[in-house]
Every structure is written in structure tokens, then in C-alpha cells.
Design an enzyme around this catalytic site. Structure first.
Site, PDB file in Angstrom:
ATOM      1  N   CYS A 129      52.772   1.418  29.118  1.00 16.59           N
ATOM      2  CA  CYS A 129      53.564   1.019  30.288  1.00 16.59           C
ATOM      3  C   CYS A 129      53.340  -0.445  30.652  1.00 16.59           C
ATOM      4  O   CYS A 129      54.228  -1.100  31.199  1.00 16.59           O
ATOM      5  CB  CYS A 129      53.232   1.910  31.477  1.00 16.59           C
ATOM      6  SG  CYS A 129      53.810   3.614  31.256  1.00 16.59           S
TER       7      CYS A 129
ATOM      8  N   GLU B 140      56.160   4.073  35.598  1.00 16.54           N
ATOM      9  CA  GLU B 140      56.682   2.721  35.452  1.00 16.54           C
ATOM     10  C   GLU B 140      58.008   2.718  34.679  1.00 16.54           C
ATOM     11  O   GLU B 140      58.955   2.002  35.038  1.00 16.54           O
ATOM     12  CB  GLU B 140      55.654   1.839  34.722  1.00 16.54           C
ATOM     13  CG  GLU B 140      54.335   1.700  35.466  1.00 16.54           C
ATOM     14  CD  GLU B 140      53.309   2.749  35.062  1.00 16.54           C
ATOM     15  OE1 GLU B 140      52.104   2.455  35.113  1.00 16.54           O
ATOM     16  OE2 GLU B 140      53.708   3.883  34.692  1.00 16.54           O
TER      17      GLU B 140
ATOM     18  N   GLU C  53      39.603  32.075  41.450  1.00 21.26           N
ATOM     19  CA  GLU C  53      39.804  33.209  42.360  1.00 21.26           C
ATOM     20  C   GLU C  53      39.121  34.409  41.722  1.00 21.26           C
ATOM     21  O   GLU C  53      39.668  35.042  40.824  1.00 21.26           O
ATOM     22  CB  GLU C  53      41.294  33.492  42.586  1.00 21.26           C
ATOM     23  CG  GLU C  53      41.994  32.409  43.379  1.00 21.26           C
ATOM     24  CD  GLU C  53      43.362  32.847  43.886  1.00 21.26           C
ATOM     25  OE1 GLU C  53      43.497  34.034  44.266  1.00 21.26           O
ATOM     26  OE2 GLU C  53      44.281  32.002  43.902  1.00 21.26           O
TER      27      GLU C  53
ATOM     28  N   ARG D 269      47.336  26.986  43.639  1.00 26.23           N
ATOM     29  CA  ARG D 269      47.383  27.424  42.244  1.00 26.23           C
ATOM     30  C   ARG D 269      48.308  26.527  41.425  1.00 26.23           C
ATOM     31  O   ARG D 269      47.998  26.159  40.294  1.00 26.23           O
ATOM     32  CB  ARG D 269      47.893  28.867  42.158  1.00 26.23           C
ATOM     33  CG  ARG D 269      46.925  29.946  42.563  1.00 26.23           C
ATOM     34  CD  ARG D 269      47.589  31.311  42.371  1.00 26.23           C
ATOM     35  NE  ARG D 269      46.800  32.413  42.926  1.00 26.23           N
ATOM     36  CZ  ARG D 269      47.243  33.655  43.051  1.00 26.23           C
ATOM     37  NH1 ARG D 269      48.484  33.956  42.652  1.00 26.23           N
ATOM     38  NH2 ARG D 269      46.470  34.596  43.566  1.00 26.23           N
TER      39      ARG D 269
ATOM     40  N   SER E 268      40.727  44.911  50.511  1.00 26.84           N
ATOM     41  CA  SER E 268      40.768  43.492  50.875  1.00 26.84           C
ATOM     42  C   SER E 268      42.176  43.020  51.225  1.00 26.84           C
ATOM     43  O   SER E 268      42.343  41.868  51.639  1.00 26.84           O
ATOM     44  CB  SER E 268      40.243  42.631  49.716  1.00 26.84           C
ATOM     45  OG  SER E 268      41.055  42.791  48.570  1.00 26.84           O
TER      46      SER E 268
ATOM     47  N   ARG F 162      53.731  31.997  42.642  1.00 31.77           N
ATOM     48  CA  ARG F 162      54.969  32.605  43.136  1.00 31.77           C
ATOM     49  C   ARG F 162      55.401  31.890  44.413  1.00 31.77           C
ATOM     50  O   ARG F 162      54.566  31.467  45.214  1.00 31.77           O
ATOM     51  CB  ARG F 162      54.762  34.106  43.431  1.00 31.77           C
ATOM     52  CG  ARG F 162      54.287  34.895  42.229  1.00 31.77           C
ATOM     53  CD  ARG F 162      54.198  36.398  42.505  1.00 31.77           C
ATOM     54  NE  ARG F 162      53.224  36.772  43.509  1.00 31.77           N
ATOM     55  CZ  ARG F 162      51.912  36.921  43.271  1.00 31.77           C
ATOM     56  NH1 ARG F 162      51.430  36.695  42.055  1.00 31.77           N
ATOM     57  NH2 ARG F 162      51.084  37.295  44.234  1.00 31.77           N
TER      58      ARG F 162
ATOM     59  N   TRP G 242      45.308  43.111  53.649  1.00 30.79           N
ATOM     60  CA  TRP G 242      45.100  41.675  53.528  1.00 30.79           C
ATOM     61  C   TRP G 242      44.202  41.228  54.667  1.00 30.79           C
ATOM     62  O   TRP G 242      44.429  41.588  55.814  1.00 30.79           O
ATOM     63  CB  TRP G 242      46.420  40.928  53.585  1.00 30.79           C
ATOM     64  CG  TRP G 242      47.330  41.270  52.455  1.00 30.79           C
ATOM     65  CD1 TRP G 242      48.420  42.078  52.509  1.00 30.79           C
ATOM     66  CD2 TRP G 242      47.246  40.812  51.110  1.00 30.79           C
ATOM     67  NE1 TRP G 242      49.026  42.144  51.282  1.00 30.79           N
ATOM     68  CE2 TRP G 242      48.321  41.365  50.404  1.00 30.79           C
ATOM     69  CE3 TRP G 242      46.356  39.970  50.434  1.00 30.79           C
ATOM     70  CZ2 TRP G 242      48.532  41.127  49.052  1.00 30.79           C
ATOM     71  CZ3 TRP G 242      46.585  39.729  49.089  1.00 30.79           C
ATOM     72  CH2 TRP G 242      47.654  40.296  48.411  1.00 30.79           C
TER      73      TRP G 242
ATOM     74  N   SER H  31      32.766  38.902  29.439  1.00 32.93           N
ATOM     75  CA  SER H  31      31.736  38.838  28.395  1.00 32.93           C
ATOM     76  C   SER H  31      31.922  39.888  27.318  1.00 32.93           C
ATOM     77  O   SER H  31      31.759  39.614  26.123  1.00 32.93           O
ATOM     78  CB  SER H  31      30.345  38.975  29.026  1.00 32.93           C
ATOM     79  OG  SER H  31      30.072  37.897  29.885  1.00 32.93           O
TER      80      SER H  31
END
Length: 360
Positions: A82, A47, A292, A182, A166, A205, A168, A220
């Protein structure tokens, strides 16, 4: 209001932890006098930006209508209320999408506008505003961030081969799209298993953003290596949630590296994940939480019913038996013990599919 919503979307990676808000001030005939969107925390709200824009253009806003995607705030924080700014400027009519769920506002902005003689109408664009600010509403109404669990899988649910390979599974377009998700989050969460196996950066990125989200590592026993690549991202805070001794040599080494440690031990000797989410909402003001991680931490979040949304990138390939799955949890004995979801959206991203599925 459509224009105000488009402006609000421009605050997607900018305004956290504040909501993404847009404002358009116009005459009764529809001429735009000024417009704006919420800036970085501590900066002007939508505003005020719209009022400044109108002043820069040489326009008088007395008697005008302000279209704003969220109730104008009524409290003194890092910026002033505002609702008072609009009333003082002589705006005659405010059309807002939805009430602010923040208990410090929650209808008070509308009440103060009406008390100042400003007409107020509410409802236009409410669904779109809530969707744009799904994490803010979650934090204000539930005391929890909106948790989005991301994974890239084959059509048969594999996230990696048995040997850990993995990169890609999905294509370049899907990987680029991940960075946009992200960027809109307040924090990215991963587990120590992913840190040790992949040595990832887990930063944003290729996306124009003024900030890097916090990185939160669920570790942990404080096994995060001080030599990991993730330390090399400037301007990012790294938090490590653990269930270990805060004065151990490992803790001291990580603190020397710049990590902030938070002890959240659970009954099983692991990090209390529900407590972690509450802590992130209360202490770091995390609205959207982007996860992720590997199948073990994913499974723990799912088993504890802490996931709100799955962000899945599905590659048109099959990887067969022995591959690692999306989440390790169970075993279940009945179908109704599964995590019930509904499809929110399915879109093509390059050669892959992006699926958003939300818990019921």
C-alpha cells in the site's frame, strides 16, 4: 483521523486475520477525495479502497494527504504494498496512527514513503487503533491471540444452578450483545463439558457478518458427539484439540463429520492449553479468541495465566449456595495468588451489566 477510525471499525467482523484499517484521502483544505476500509482477506486494503473511491469520484489525489489508521504495508502478500500505491498516486503527505507490528512491515512502509518523497507523520489516534486491533497486535508481538473469556453470571458469581440450569441468567439484550463479540473473533473456544451438557451451536446469530469464526473444542478424549447441533452451521470450520489417538474410531467418526483434529497432549493427559494458543496464532492466524466454556476449562485457562480479558455479563440476581461458579481453580493460600485485574469498562446492557476486566 476520527473518520478513518470510524471506517476501520466497519472492518471489525470483515478483515480477519488482517488488521482493521481505515483511510481518508483529503485536500489541504479538508475536502474528502476518497475513503475506504480493509476488505476480507485477499481483498483490497484501506488505502487502495480510498484511492479507488477517489478515482470513482473523479478526484485527482496528487498533493493530497492520506489519513490512515495503521502504517501502510510494505510487503507483497495477497495484495501489493500500500505504501507504493500511495506514492505512485502522488499523495504528498501520510498521517498514520501507529507503526504496523507485523515484522514484514514494522517501519518499512514509512521508510519507503519517505524515500519516495512523501512526508510522514505518526501518532494521531494510536490508542484507538491499538484497541481496535488488540488481537492483531497480540499475535504479532507475543505470538498469541488476545484471549477474551466470556461468562454470564449472577451477582454472586453463579453461572448455573447445581442441577445445571443456566438458561437464562441474563436478559435478551445481553445475549444479543454476546453475538457481536463472537462475530469480531477469529475463533470461539469451548470445552467438551459444555458440548455434552448444553449441546450449543456457538455460532454468530443476529449480526450481519460475512463469516463464522472457527469453532475450537477442547476435547482431550474425543468425546464430541457426531450428532451434536454444532455440526449444523454452514461455512464454519470445526477444530478439535485433543490428547488421544488420532487414528481411533472416535477420531475417524469426527473426521468423517468434517472436523479437523489437532493433537496437543500435555503432561497431565489433557490438552496443553498454552500450546493450543500458540498453535491458533501460528496456524490459523487467530487474533481475538473468544472463550465460552464451563467452570473447569475456564479455571484451567485462568490457572495457566492465559486469559487477557474477562467479558462478564452480570445479572441483578442472587442464586445462592451450591450453584456453579465462573471458574474452578485453586484452592489458593494467599490473596496475591489470585488473578489481578483492572476495570476496563462497565456498561449497562438491557437489565444487566457488561464488565470488561483485563489482567494486569
Amino acid at each position: 483521523m476520527d473518520r478513518a477510525l470510524a471506517l476501520a471499525a466497519r472492518a471489525l467482523t470483515l478483515s480477519n486475520p488482517n488488521p482493521r484499517v481505515g483511510c481518508v484521502i483529503a485536500t489541504a483544505g479538508g475536502e474528502v477525495l476518497g475513503e475506504g476500509f480493509t476488505q476480507q482477506a485477499g481483498g483490497a486494503h484501506a488505502e487502495v479502497m480510498a484511492l479507488r473511491d477517489a478515482a470513482t469520484r473523479g478526484h485527482d489525489v496528487r498533493g493530497a494527504t492520506a489519513y490512515v489508521t495503521l502504517e501502510p504495508c510494505a510487503h507483497q502478500g495477497r495484495t501489493g504494498p500500500c505504501c507504493d500505491a500511495l506514492a505512485a498516486a502522488g499523495v504528498a503527505h501520510v498521517i498514520a496512527s501507529i507503526a504496523d507490528p507485523n515484522p514484514l512491515v514494522a517501519g518499512q512502509g514509512f521508510a519507503r514513503l519517505r524515500a519516495a518523497g512523501v512526508r510522514v507523520d505518526v501518532g494521531a489516534g494510536a490508542d484507538a487503533t491499538r484497541e481496535l486491533n488488540i488481537g492483531f497486535f497480540s499475535r504479532m508481538q507475543r505470538g498469541l491471540p488476545w484471549m477474551r473469556l466470556k461468562a454470564a453470571t449472577s451477582l454472586d458469581g453463579a453461572t448455573a444452578l447445581a442441577n445445571g440450569t443456566s438458561q437464562w441468567i441474563t436478559g435478551e439484550a445481553a445475549r444479543a450483545d454476546t453475538h457481536a463479540w463472537r462475530a469480531r473473533a477469529c475463533a470461539v473456544v469451548t470445552g467438551i463439558g459444555t458440548v455434552l451438557a448444553d449441546d450449543p451451536l456457538l455460532n454468530v446469530r443476529g449480526v450481519d457478518t460475512p463469516r463464522q469464526p472457527h469453532l475450537v473444542i477442547v476435547d482431550s478424549q474425543l468425546r464430541t458427539p457426531p450428532t451434536a447441533r454444532l455440526w449444523g452451521v454452514p461455512g464454519r470450520q470445526i477444530w478439535i484439540a485433543h490428547a488421544s489417538q488420532a487414528d481411533s474410531p472416535a477420531a475417524q467418526a469426527l473426521q468423517a463429520r468434517g472436523a479437523q483434529l489437532v493433537a496437543l497432549p500435555g503432561a497431565d493427559g489433557q490438552v496443553d492449553l498454552a500450546a493450543l494458543l500458540r498453535w491458533l496464532a501460528q496456524q490459523l492466524q487467530v487474533n481475538e479468541l473468544h472463550v465460552e466454556a464451563g467452570q473447569r476449562l475456564n479455571g484451567a485457562f485462568i490457572a495457566h495465566r492465559l486469559v487477557d480479558e474477562l467479558l462478564l455479563y452480570l445479572a441483578p440476581t442472587l442464586l445462592g449456595s451450591g450453584a456453579m461458579g465462573l471458574a474452578s481453580w485453586g484452592p489458593l493460600t494467599r490473596l496475591d495468588q489470585g488473578l489481578a485485574l483492572h476495570w476496563h469498562s462497565v456498561e449497562r446492557v438491557g437489565a444487566d451489566l457488561r464488565v470488561l476486566a483485563r489482567t494486569r
